[in-house]
Design a protein around this motif. Structure first.
Motif, PDB file in Angstrom:
ATOM      1  N   VAL A  62      31.355  37.397  37.865  1.00 31.74           N
ATOM      2  CA  VAL A  62      31.618  37.048  39.269  1.00 31.74           C
ATOM      3  C   VAL A  62      30.713  37.858  40.186  1.00 31.74           C
ATOM      4  N   GLU A  63      30.564  39.131  39.904  1.00 30.64           N
ATOM      5  CA  GLU A  63      29.713  39.988  40.742  1.00 30.64           C
ATOM      6  C   GLU A  63      28.254  39.542  40.692  1.00 30.64           C
ATOM      7  N   GLU A  64      27.807  39.062  39.523  1.00 32.15           N
ATOM      8  CA  GLU A  64      26.429  38.567  39.422  1.00 32.15           C
ATOM      9  C   GLU A  64      26.186  37.371  40.340  1.00 32.15           C
ATOM     10  N   MET A  65      27.248  36.629  40.634  1.00 28.65           N
ATOM     11  CA  MET A  65      27.157  35.491  41.551  1.00 28.65           C
ATOM     12  C   MET A  65      27.379  35.913  42.998  1.00 28.65           C
ATOM     13  N   GLY A  66      27.488  37.210  43.253  1.00 29.83           N
ATOM     14  CA  GLY A  66      27.711  37.700  44.604  1.00 29.83           C
ATOM     15  C   GLY A  66      29.148  37.581  45.070  1.00 29.83           C
ATOM     16  N   GLY A  67      30.073  37.345  44.130  1.00 31.05           N
ATOM     17  CA  GLY A  67      31.486  37.225  44.486  1.00 31.05           C
ATOM     18  C   GLY A  67      31.841  35.913  45.156  1.00 31.05           C
ATOM     19  N   LYS A  68      30.877  34.994  45.245  1.00 32.77           N
ATOM     20  CA  LYS A  68      31.111  33.691  45.872  1.00 32.77           C
ATOM     21  C   LYS A  68      30.427  32.598  45.076  1.00 32.77           C
ATOM     22  N   VAL A  69      30.917  31.374  45.246  1.00 34.58           N
ATOM     23  CA  VAL A  69      30.253  30.213  44.689  1.00 34.58           C
ATOM     24  C   VAL A  69      30.441  29.060  45.669  1.00 34.58           C
TER      25      VAL A  69
END
Length: 406
Positions: A62-69
């Motif tokens: 999730v953190e690798e995605m910046g915490g957002k999608v």
């Protein structure tokens, strides 16, 4: 009259335009967030290879995605299913019905995974299995919203059943945990062993999370089979190996083969006791720079080497979030379609593919535990004996009995 006709025409045009806009507008994220629920064994026999370690691995994805999608926040929750199907099913129903969970992740203990899979199928939620191993999850019980990510009993059998007779001996006896996973593993490995010329002398089944293996080990010892195959996992594997050594099985000339083993198991046993054990694994942490970087980051957070289940949970969630971004929606079937379209390339595997039956096909590895002299330091436990290409490791799509494959 002409004015009314004109107004009706304008309204009709507006409705047509609105309908067209609705058809071309990007799909939305339900409840304006993506909610991930990690369901596994937090305190029992499988806590070390799953547990909070899987939660941390999911958080890393999730953190690798910046915490957002798709511009919406991603939330991670977790719970302990206590290795009980009724507890797992109750949690899954509650999460979906009252907490708007979009995806359930991990779920070791195949009896629990099978129960949860039926719920996610009925309620159209994505199910990312990393911990559960029974091959029937992508066989007759397969679901259009499930991805079985990390390993299964068929793949474990291909690795051990093919190489085992040549490397370890031609007569085998099973010490099997008594539930769906153990039964499937014993069956699958036995079939491959027999196909490769080995004899299966018999089997004894033990309860999940038993403390005393004495009676089961005595039966295995009296079989006089050359190889005692441990069709169990986690704490059961560690305890059965320790007690087998106390009973003198290895000193008497019998060899132990673990069908499923994790770095934490080796750590518990110590290299002196575990050296030479052969096992099949779904992940090589020393594969390349990307896998080694993941291990380094994970160990900085947890202080221990990730198991293939924890690395698989990371990979599955990472791929899932990327699919949501590509699809513009978290609707289960749309996300699954994107996941199947896109190869899996990350710290867990390269060139992995997700089939229609839910099986994620990737390389498997036949590993051997290093000797103390071979180990370069803490957690350096495995050496790769051979890489098994995914197409050889996993059951062919048309052989599993999954209705979706038709």
């Amino acid at each position: 009259m002409n004015r009314l006709v004109l107004m009706a025409g304008v309204c009709a045009a507006a409705l047509t335009a609105g309908a067209a806009l609705a058809q071309t507008a990007p799909a939305q994220i339900s409840d304006d967030k993506v909610k991930i629920a990690v369901l596994n064994d937090m305190a029992g026999v499988y806590a070390d290879p799953t547990g909070m370690g899987s939660v941390e691995a999911v958080r890393m994805a999730v953190e690798e995605m910046g915490g957002k999608v798709a511009g919406k926040p991603v939330e991670v929750i977790f719970a302990d299913h206590q290795n009980k199907p009724d507890v797992g099913a109750s949690l899954a129903n509650k999460w979906i019905d009252t907490e708007q969970v979009d995806v359930i992740v991990d779920v070791p203990t195949s009896s629990v995974a099978l129960a949860v899979q039926e719920i996610t199928r009925q309620k159209n939620r994505v199910f990312l299995i990393s911990g559960g191993g029974a091959a029937q999850l992508t066989g007759p019980a397969c679901s259009p919203t499930t991805a079985h990510w990390t390993y299964d009993t068929y793949a474990l059998a291909q690795g051990m059943g093919t190489a085992g007779p040549k490397m370890l001996g031609d007569s085998w006896y099973f010490l099997t945990v008594d539930y769906a996973f153990g039964h499937a593993l014993e069956r699958d490995v036995s079939e491959v062993l027999k196909a490769n010329g080995a004899k299966v002398a018999g089997a004894v089944r033990h309860p999940l999370n038993t403390a005393d293996f004495s009676s089961f080990l005595l039966q295995a010892q009296s079989s006089q089979a050359k190889v005692i195959a441990l069709a169990n996992a986690g704490g059961d594997t560690v305890n059965s190996i320790k007690q087998a050594q106390e009973f003198g099985l290895t000193q008497g000339g019998q060899t132990l083969a673990s069908m499923l083993m994790f770095p934490t198991d080796i750590h518990s046993l110590g290299l002196q006791a575990a050296q030479g054990l052969v096992l099949t694994d779904g992940w090589n942490p020393d594969r390349d720079e990307e896998s080694r970087a993941f291990v380094k980051a994970y160990m900085a957070r947890t202080g221990r080497m990730p198991s293939m289940i924890q690395a698989g949970s990371y990979s599955a969630v990472r791929h899932y979030l990327k699919a949501i971004a590509a699809a513009g929606t978290d609707e289960a079937k749309a996300v699954m379609a994107k996941m199947r379209e896109t190869p899996v390339n990350d710290a867990f595997t390269k060139g992995g593919t997700l089939r229609i039956d839910g099986r994620m096909v990737h390389d498997m590895y036949l590993m051997q535990v290093k000797t103390p002299a071979e180990s370069k330091g803490p957690w350096d436990y495995y050496k790769v004996l051979t890489t098994i290409p995914g197409e050889q490791a996993y059951r062919p799509l048309d052989k599993g009995g999954c209705p979706l494959a038709k």
